[in-house]
Enzyme design. Structure first.
Site, mmCIF file in Angstrom:
data_model
loop_
_atom_site.group_PDB
_atom_site.id
_atom_site.type_symbol
_atom_site.label_atom_id
_atom_site.label_comp_id
_atom_site.label_asym_id
_atom_site.label_seq_id
_atom_site.Cartn_x
_atom_site.Cartn_y
_atom_site.Cartn_z
ATOM 1 N N ASP A 41 113.926 -31.760 7.505
ATOM 2 C CA ASP A 41 114.032 -33.255 7.585
ATOM 3 C C ASP A 41 112.610 -33.651 7.149
ATOM 4 O O ASP A 41 112.542 -34.727 6.208
ATOM 5 C CB ASP A 41 114.080 -33.693 9.000
ATOM 6 N N HIS B 286 117.467 -33.000 15.403
ATOM 7 C CA HIS B 286 117.964 -32.552 13.894
ATOM 8 C C HIS B 286 119.477 -32.939 13.960
ATOM 9 O O HIS B 286 120.217 -31.964 13.642
ATOM 10 C CB HIS B 286 117.704 -31.200 13.715
#
Ligand code: NAD
Ligand code: LMR
Length: 460
Positions: free
Chosen positions: A297, A324
């Site tokens: 990310d 996530h």
């Protein structure tokens, strides 16, 4: 007369054709090898050509005779050849070609060492082999002059596992690399082991070799499990991946309870709580050593923000907090380095793109899996920070999904400082703007459920 001649010629041709076809059939059926095919096709071409009619009878007989000859002599030849081979005992050194010239061959210590080195990746290590092998664990460079850590990758033959294994083999901080998977581990290990970098590579295949794969590891990276297909959420992977992560973590608790664990398998928001519960049950839980990998990310955020700002992504640092999955992925664009500002449209575009980065790849791969190469890159970047922390480097800070008191949730992704004992410090989120505060509430709602789902999976 002429007519009779022609008739008898035709009869001869028919007779030859039928004999030729019979001969051809018997050759093809009896031999079914190249010679049979060649014979059958030449006989066929003769019987097709009426000008060769007179010769065809002769060819048919020739074909027939040849077939019989092959059928008769082939077994005799096979018997003779096999008896010659059987008469030699190849395990007897005195019958080996070089024996007379050099006497019985005795491997030198050096040769023994080379053999052990070459075959190290083919024979997964176990305690017995470690004790008897010349290249035992204690003799490996892991404990030698070159400093290095022992790293295991669980799921090493997969889409992430393979490039991850390759990149870890290139990492100078790694001296021993164990590659474990339930399929194809020997192949990947043989392949990676030919790279002329320092780490010694060993392969481990299937559950019976899990403990050998894990014994003595400093860092265990887990990309084992199924990936998404288009239309699926990460949570749809829970049913399969939860069990896989549970089993692997039970092995870690038993064989390398002090290892740092980098957990990649999805859904990370649930698999990290699963791992924590497994370790608690085993009495080995150290929250500092369990890290859910959210580095991809951050990597995506750095890339997308750099695109908007027109910068080199390597100069950009975007903290991404929360978890996530979807809205739990919360980029803090107000804290980007170098300091900058975004319009509301840019903020909306960037936040959405970072949150949907995984789905973007899943859709582009159209059923062939999810992010593997960028994930392997991100996993190595994160593993490297863990190893540098273990080595004692100062000021190593990255985002990870860890046990946390930063919010009311038991796990949360935020910046952590990595040191000799793992995530030694978990940083607060810092000042956030209104857009981010709204995002944080959404993230926490979804995260709470995913965390509880993971905990309940072990506690049930
Ligand atoms: P993959 O199917 O290509 O590879 C998975 C590997 O795991 C396979 O080789 C498989 O044999 C192995 N495996 C299955 N069960 C195992 C077990 N019990 N023990 C050891 N190995 C086992 O999948 P992939 O693309 O490499 O993705 C792996 C996981 O990583 C997925 O769950 C995916 O969603 C996740 N992922 C996470 C992130 C992240 O940012 N955290 C990013 C990408 C993918
Ligand atoms: C990713 O972010 O790429 C991974 O979590 C894989 C996925 O399923 O999106």
């Amino acid at each position: 007369m002429k007519k009779r001649d022609k008739n008898s010629q035709l009869e001869m041709l028919e007779g030859a054709k039928s004999m030729g076809v019979r001969a051809a059939t018997s050759v093809s059926a009896g031999a079914a090898v190249g010679i049979g095919n060649v014979l059958s096709s030449s006989i066929h071409s003769v019987v097709q050509n009426s000008s060769l009619a007179k010769q065809s009878f002769g060819y048919a007989i020739l074909g027939f005779a040849l077939t019989k000859a092959i059928a008769l002599f082939a077994p005799i030849m096979a018997f003779l050849i096999s008896s010659v081979f059987r008469s030699k005992d190849w395990s007897d050194p005195s019958q080996q070609p070089n024996y007379r010239a050099h006497g019985p061959w005795k491997p030198s210590a050096e040769a023994n060492q080379r053999i052990a080195r070459i075959s190290a990746h083919l024979h997964p290590s176990n305690v017995q082999m470690e004790e008897s092998s010349i290249l035992g664990r204690t003799n490996c460079r892991a404990k030698g002059g070159a400093p290095g850590f022992k790293v295991a990758i669980l799921g090493a033959a997969g889409g992430i596992g393979q490039p991850l294994a390759m990149l870890m083999k290139m990492n100078p901080l790694v001296s021993v690399l164990h590659l474990y998977d339930v399929v194809n581990a020997p192949g990947v290990t043989a392949d990676i082991s030919h790279m002329d970098t320092g780490a010694v590579v060993r392969g481990f295949l299937g559950q019976p070799q899990l403990e050998s794969a894990l014994a003595g590891m400093d860092l265990v990276i887990i990309p084992a499990g199924v990936p998404r297909k288009p239309g699926m959420t990460r949570d749809d992977l829970f049913n399969i991946n939860a069990g896989i992560v549970k089993t692997l973590c039970e092995g870690i608790a038993k064989c390398c309870p002090n290892a740092i664990v980098n957990l990649i398998s999805n859904p990370v928001n649930s698999t990290v709580p699963i791992a924590a519960e497994v370790f608690k049950k085993a009495g080995t839980y150290d929250p500092k050593r369990l890290l859910g990998v959210t580095m991809l990310d951050v990597v995506r955020a750095n890339t997308f923000v750099a695109e908007v700002l027109g910068l080199d992504p390597r100069e950009v640092d975007v903290p991404v907090v929360g978890g996530h999955s979807g809205v739990t992925i919360l980029p803090l664009l107000s804290q980007v380095k170098p300091p900058c500002s975004f319009t509301p449209e840019e903020t909306e575009y960037l936040t959405k793109r970072i949150q949907d980065g995984g789905t973007e790849v899943v859709q582009a791969k159209a059923g062939a899996g999810s992010a593997t190469l960028s994930m392997a890159y991100a996993a190595v970047k994160f593993a490297d920070t863990c190893l540098r922390g273990l080595r004692g480097d100062a000021g190593i800070v990255e985002c990870a999904f860890v046990a946390s008191q930063v919010t009311e949730l038991p796990f949360f992704a935020s910046k952590v400082r990595l040191g000799r004992t793992g995530a030694e410090e978990v940083y607060q989120l810092g000042p956030m703007n209104e857009y981010e505060r709204v995002g944080l509430e959404k993230a926490k709602n979804e995260l709470a459920e995913s965390i509880q789902k993971g905990i309940s999976f072990i506690k049930k």
